[in-house]
Scaffold this motif. Structure first.
Motif, PDB file in Angstrom:
ATOM      1  N   THR A   1      46.099   7.187  -5.551  1.00 22.53           N
ATOM      2  CA  THR A   1      46.555   5.828  -5.276  1.00 22.53           C
ATOM      3  C   THR A   1      46.905   5.057  -6.540  1.00 22.53           C
ATOM      4  O   THR A   1      47.752   4.179  -6.511  1.00 22.53           O
ATOM      5  CB  THR A   1      45.495   5.047  -4.474  1.00 22.53           C
ATOM      6  OG1 THR A   1      44.258   5.061  -5.204  1.00 22.53           O
ATOM      7  CG2 THR A   1      45.297   5.669  -3.100  1.00 22.53           C
TER       8      THR A   1
ATOM      9  N   LEU B   1      45.628  10.416   7.219  1.00 24.39           N
ATOM     10  CA  LEU B   1      46.207   9.895   5.978  1.00 24.39           C
ATOM     11  C   LEU B   1      47.461   9.088   6.289  1.00 24.39           C
ATOM     12  O   LEU B   1      47.638   7.978   5.778  1.00 24.39           O
ATOM     13  CB  LEU B   1      46.538  11.030   5.003  1.00 24.39           C
ATOM     14  CG  LEU B   1      47.322  10.634   3.749  1.00 24.39           C
ATOM     15  CD1 LEU B   1      46.570   9.613   2.899  1.00 24.39           C
ATOM     16  CD2 LEU B   1      47.675  11.862   2.925  1.00 24.39           C
ATOM     17  N   LYS B   2      48.306   9.609   7.143  1.00 26.96           N
ATOM     18  CA  LYS B   2      49.538   8.905   7.507  1.00 26.96           C
ATOM     19  C   LYS B   2      49.234   7.570   8.182  1.00 26.96           C
ATOM     20  O   LYS B   2      49.860   6.542   7.870  1.00 26.96           O
ATOM     21  CB  LYS B   2      50.380   9.790   8.437  1.00 26.96           C
ATOM     22  CG  LYS B   2      51.736   9.250   8.755  1.00 26.96           C
ATOM     23  CD  LYS B   2      52.526  10.232   9.591  1.00 26.96           C
ATOM     24  CE  LYS B   2      53.886   9.657   9.942  1.00 26.96           C
ATOM     25  NZ  LYS B   2      54.686  10.590  10.750  1.00 26.96           N
TER      26      LYS B   2
ATOM     27  N   VAL C   1      48.022   0.334   5.395  1.00 27.84           N
ATOM     28  CA  VAL C   1      48.099  -0.318   4.079  1.00 27.84           C
ATOM     29  C   VAL C   1      49.442  -1.023   3.919  1.00 27.84           C
ATOM     30  O   VAL C   1      49.504  -2.165   3.446  1.00 27.84           O
ATOM     31  CB  VAL C   1      47.867   0.704   2.941  1.00 27.84           C
ATOM     32  CG1 VAL C   1      48.214   0.114   1.580  1.00 27.84           C
ATOM     33  CG2 VAL C   1      46.425   1.187   2.963  1.00 27.84           C
ATOM     34  N   GLU C   2      50.522  -0.395   4.314  1.00 31.09           N
ATOM     35  CA  GLU C   2      51.845  -1.008   4.225  1.00 31.09           C
ATOM     36  C   GLU C   2      51.941  -2.264   5.097  1.00 31.09           C
ATOM     37  O   GLU C   2      52.485  -3.280   4.677  1.00 31.09           O
ATOM     38  CB  GLU C   2      52.950  -0.016   4.597  1.00 31.09           C
ATOM     39  CG  GLU C   2      53.247   0.972   3.503  1.00 31.09           C
ATOM     40  CD  GLU C   2      53.621   0.305   2.186  1.00 31.09           C
ATOM     41  OE1 GLU C   2      54.469  -0.626   2.190  1.00 31.09           O
ATOM     42  OE2 GLU C   2      53.050   0.703   1.158  1.00 31.09           O
TER      43      GLU C   2
ATOM     44  N   HIS D   1      46.527   5.762   7.773  1.00 32.49           N
ATOM     45  CA  HIS D   1      45.984   4.871   6.746  1.00 32.49           C
ATOM     46  C   HIS D   1      47.103   4.283   5.896  1.00 32.49           C
ATOM     47  O   HIS D   1      47.114   3.085   5.611  1.00 32.49           O
ATOM     48  CB  HIS D   1      44.990   5.623   5.858  1.00 32.49           C
ATOM     49  CG  HIS D   1      44.510   4.800   4.701  1.00 32.49           C
ATOM     50  ND1 HIS D   1      43.563   3.817   4.844  1.00 32.49           N
ATOM     51  CD2 HIS D   1      44.881   4.787   3.401  1.00 32.49           C
ATOM     52  CE1 HIS D   1      43.361   3.244   3.665  1.00 32.49           C
ATOM     53  NE2 HIS D   1      44.146   3.817   2.776  1.00 32.49           N
ATOM     54  N   LYS D   2      48.057   5.103   5.494  1.00 31.81           N
ATOM     55  CA  LYS D   2      49.167   4.618   4.674  1.00 31.81           C
ATOM     56  C   LYS D   2      49.984   3.578   5.431  1.00 31.81           C
ATOM     57  O   LYS D   2      50.401   2.567   4.848  1.00 31.81           O
ATOM     58  CB  LYS D   2      50.039   5.782   4.234  1.00 31.81           C
ATOM     59  CG  LYS D   2      49.365   6.646   3.176  1.00 31.81           C
ATOM     60  CD  LYS D   2      50.120   7.920   2.881  1.00 31.81           C
ATOM     61  CE  LYS D   2      51.452   7.649   2.246  1.00 31.81           C
ATOM     62  NZ  LYS D   2      52.140   8.870   1.813  1.00 31.81           N
TER      63      LYS D   2
ATOM     64  N   GLU E   1      45.676  11.816  -1.548  1.00 34.03           N
ATOM     65  CA  GLU E   1      46.735  11.114  -2.269  1.00 34.03           C
ATOM     66  C   GLU E   1      46.138  10.314  -3.417  1.00 34.03           C
ATOM     67  O   GLU E   1      45.125   9.640  -3.255  1.00 34.03           O
ATOM     68  CB  GLU E   1      47.480  10.165  -1.333  1.00 34.03           C
ATOM     69  CG  GLU E   1      48.631   9.464  -2.024  1.00 34.03           C
ATOM     70  CD  GLU E   1      49.478   8.674  -1.051  1.00 34.03           C
ATOM     71  OE1 GLU E   1      49.584   7.454  -1.220  1.00 34.03           O
ATOM     72  OE2 GLU E   1      50.012   9.290  -0.112  1.00 34.03           O
TER      73      GLU E   1
END
Length: 86
Positions: free
Chosen positions: A41, A71-72, A78-79, A74-75, A39
């Motif tokens: 960023t 990845l999911k 981050v949120e 990690h996202k 992704e």
């Protein structure tokens, strides 16, 4: 250039893609086949060597993971971190 940009006892790698030779402190993957989820960023314009009289380059920042699940996760992390940041 390397002597000025890379501190003593540090690593600098060279990657070639056609005519482009990229000197970087890494780390890098051995090949793009390792990337299964990627992704972008952010992106930003930057002057070559930070001088406005030089050409403008495009910087692209991204993250990659060996699978979509990581990845999911990690996202989501981050949120959550953004929501806790005051």
């Amino acid at each position: 250039i390397i002597a000025r940009k890379v501190p003593d006892n540090q690593t600098c790698t060279a990657y070639r893609c056609g005519p482009l030779i990229d000197l970087c402190r890494g780390p890098h993957l051995p090949h793009t086949g390792c990337v299964k989820a990627f992704e972008v960023t952010k992106n930003a314009a930057a002057y070559w060597k930070g001088q406005a009289s030089n050409p403008v380059l495009q910087r692209v920042y991204g993250i990659s993971f060996p699978d979509k699940k990581k990845l999911k996760l990690h996202k989501a992390w981050v949120e959550e971190a953004k929501q806790r940041d005051h």
